[in-house]
Write a protein that holds these residues in place. Sequence first.
Motif, PDB file in Angstrom:
ATOM      1  N   TYR A 141      65.525  49.841  69.511  1.00  0.00           N
ATOM      2  CA  TYR A 141      66.196  49.348  68.305  1.00  0.00           C
ATOM      3  C   TYR A 141      65.370  49.677  67.064  1.00  0.00           C
ATOM      4  O   TYR A 141      65.906  50.154  66.054  1.00  0.00           O
ATOM      5  CB  TYR A 141      66.415  47.836  68.405  1.00  0.00           C
ATOM      6  N   SER A 184      66.512  52.191  64.050  1.00  0.00           N
ATOM      7  CA  SER A 184      66.623  51.652  62.693  1.00  0.00           C
ATOM      8  C   SER A 184      65.800  52.484  61.703  1.00  0.00           C
ATOM      9  O   SER A 184      66.216  52.686  60.553  1.00  0.00           O
ATOM     10  CB  SER A 184      66.176  50.191  62.655  1.00  0.00           C
ATOM     11  N   LYS A 208      76.450  57.062  61.077  1.00  0.00           N
ATOM     12  CA  LYS A 208      77.441  56.265  61.795  1.00  0.00           C
ATOM     13  C   LYS A 208      77.007  56.031  63.240  1.00  0.00           C
ATOM     14  O   LYS A 208      77.146  54.918  63.769  1.00  0.00           O
ATOM     15  CB  LYS A 208      78.799  56.985  61.755  1.00  0.00           C
ATOM     16  N   CYS A 255      73.910  56.052  64.445  1.00  0.00           N
ATOM     17  CA  CYS A 255      72.781  55.128  64.442  1.00  0.00           C
ATOM     18  C   CYS A 255      73.232  53.688  64.233  1.00  0.00           C
ATOM     19  O   CYS A 255      72.769  52.769  64.920  1.00  0.00           O
ATOM     20  CB  CYS A 255      71.779  55.516  63.348  1.00  0.00           C
ATOM     21  N   GLN A 256      74.139  53.504  63.287  1.00  0.00           N
ATOM     22  CA  GLN A 256      74.629  52.152  62.999  1.00  0.00           C
ATOM     23  C   GLN A 256      75.394  51.575  64.179  1.00  0.00           C
ATOM     24  O   GLN A 256      75.236  50.388  64.519  1.00  0.00           O
ATOM     25  CB  GLN A 256      75.522  52.181  61.753  1.00  0.00           C
ATOM     26  N   ASN A 257      76.218  52.386  64.832  1.00  0.00           N
ATOM     27  CA  ASN A 257      76.951  51.915  66.010  1.00  0.00           C
ATOM     28  C   ASN A 257      76.000  51.528  67.135  1.00  0.00           C
ATOM     29  O   ASN A 257      76.238  50.555  67.858  1.00  0.00           O
ATOM     30  CB  ASN A 257      77.922  52.988  66.498  1.00  0.00           C
ATOM     31  N   LEU A 287      72.951  50.401  66.793  1.00  0.00           N
ATOM     32  CA  LEU A 287      72.283  49.154  66.434  1.00  0.00           C
ATOM     33  C   LEU A 287      73.214  47.953  66.536  1.00  0.00           C
ATOM     34  O   LEU A 287      72.809  46.872  66.981  1.00  0.00           O
ATOM     35  CB  LEU A 287      71.731  49.253  65.012  1.00  0.00           C
ATOM     36  N   ASP A 288      74.474  48.132  66.152  1.00  0.00           N
ATOM     37  CA  ASP A 288      75.413  47.015  66.079  1.00  0.00           C
ATOM     38  C   ASP A 288      76.084  46.692  67.414  1.00  0.00           C
ATOM     39  O   ASP A 288      76.456  45.539  67.665  1.00  0.00           O
ATOM     40  CB  ASP A 288      76.507  47.309  65.048  1.00  0.00           C
ATOM     41  N   ASP A 289      76.247  47.707  68.264  1.00  0.00           N
ATOM     42  CA  ASP A 289      77.087  47.492  69.442  1.00  0.00           C
ATOM     43  C   ASP A 289      76.515  48.083  70.732  1.00  0.00           C
ATOM     44  O   ASP A 289      76.328  47.385  71.719  1.00  0.00           O
ATOM     45  CB  ASP A 289      78.483  48.073  69.172  1.00  0.00           C
ATOM     46  N   TRP A 290      76.209  49.371  70.707  1.00  0.00           N
ATOM     47  CA  TRP A 290      75.868  50.055  71.948  1.00  0.00           C
ATOM     48  C   TRP A 290      74.654  49.470  72.647  1.00  0.00           C
ATOM     49  O   TRP A 290      74.648  49.289  73.866  1.00  0.00           O
ATOM     50  CB  TRP A 290      75.660  51.546  71.681  1.00  0.00           C
ATOM     51  N   CYS A 335      73.497  46.495  72.573  1.00  0.00           N
ATOM     52  CA  CYS A 335      73.775  45.161  73.130  1.00  0.00           C
ATOM     53  C   CYS A 335      74.391  45.246  74.526  1.00  0.00           C
ATOM     54  O   CYS A 335      74.192  44.360  75.364  1.00  0.00           O
ATOM     55  CB  CYS A 335      74.718  44.393  72.204  1.00  0.00           C
TER      56      CYS A 335
END
Length: 323
Positions: free
Chosen positions: A118, A122, A143, A145-147, A149-152, A154
């Motif tokens: 993570y 980031s 996009k 990278c953000q996906n 961090l936010d979803d994948w 987890c």
Amino acid sequence: MYTNKDVEYRTIFVINCIKDRNLHVSNGELLLEETDKKKTLTKLPFQKILAIFVVGNISITTPLLDKCKKFNVAVIVVKPSFRPVFYWANSAEGNYLLRQRQYKFAKDDISVAKWIVYNKISNQLSLLRKSRRSDKLTIQAKKVCQNALDDWLCRVVESDRLMGLEGYVSKVFFTAYYQDLEWSVRKPRTKCDAINATLDIGYTMLFNYIECFVRMFGFDVYVGVYHRLWFKRKSLICDLVEPFRCIIDRAVRTAYNRKQFTTNDFKLNKSEYLLKYEKNAEYTKVFFEALISYKMEIFKFIRSYYRCFMQGRNIEAYPKFEI
């Protein structure tokens, strides 16, 4: 062990000894002098020293080591490439509790590994944003990278899948970040082109630099939480290098854009790009300055990781490095 007061009132000194110099004790202080001229360059009180990094060639006396032992000062001697040659620290040798925890750490627990990945992603996202580019590749990379961090991240529950996700995000990042440098693909240690060869040089220096800090706390460097155990592989260093790769990534891109580094600095030998000998000092200087500027941030990160790991804290308490 090192405390907040140590970091606040004591300093990590990095001594450039590419030319022969001597370190010795005089009147209770550390003296650095040139070998030939016997000229004193600086005096340092031991009470103010947290660690001494010596880059290059040095002569060390027995009274010096005795003083370092008394004041709990770590001494690290490295080559100009930051490859460790000699390491000495008084307090870390007997930290068997730390190593017991390392050996008993659950191998199926990837929470710390996910925290490492993570932090790396980031920082990759931060580099893309700071590039101030709005082309298609950069937008897509941000996009991805953000996906991640936010979803994948987890949803990842297995180590192999975590490595696959990290590899995919890095592939997209490199493609966008180095698109102006005729980038093809990242191939570690193959030296298939000048950019890959340059990254290998920088990452090697980073690896050796991180190892020096990790050893200050008594870790077994061969036991990691993300990279698997392998013969002679320093898995823990491979783990803790990840959040800091962004330092080298930015230094390489900046140097090529400024024409400090060029493809002409390399010679092609059996399909491998090898840096010309006369260019070694120039490349070392660029990476050296990039890493040294973050010496306290790296130390505090490793120290915080040590405390969190030893105390079994929740993953939210683990440190985060921001480029």
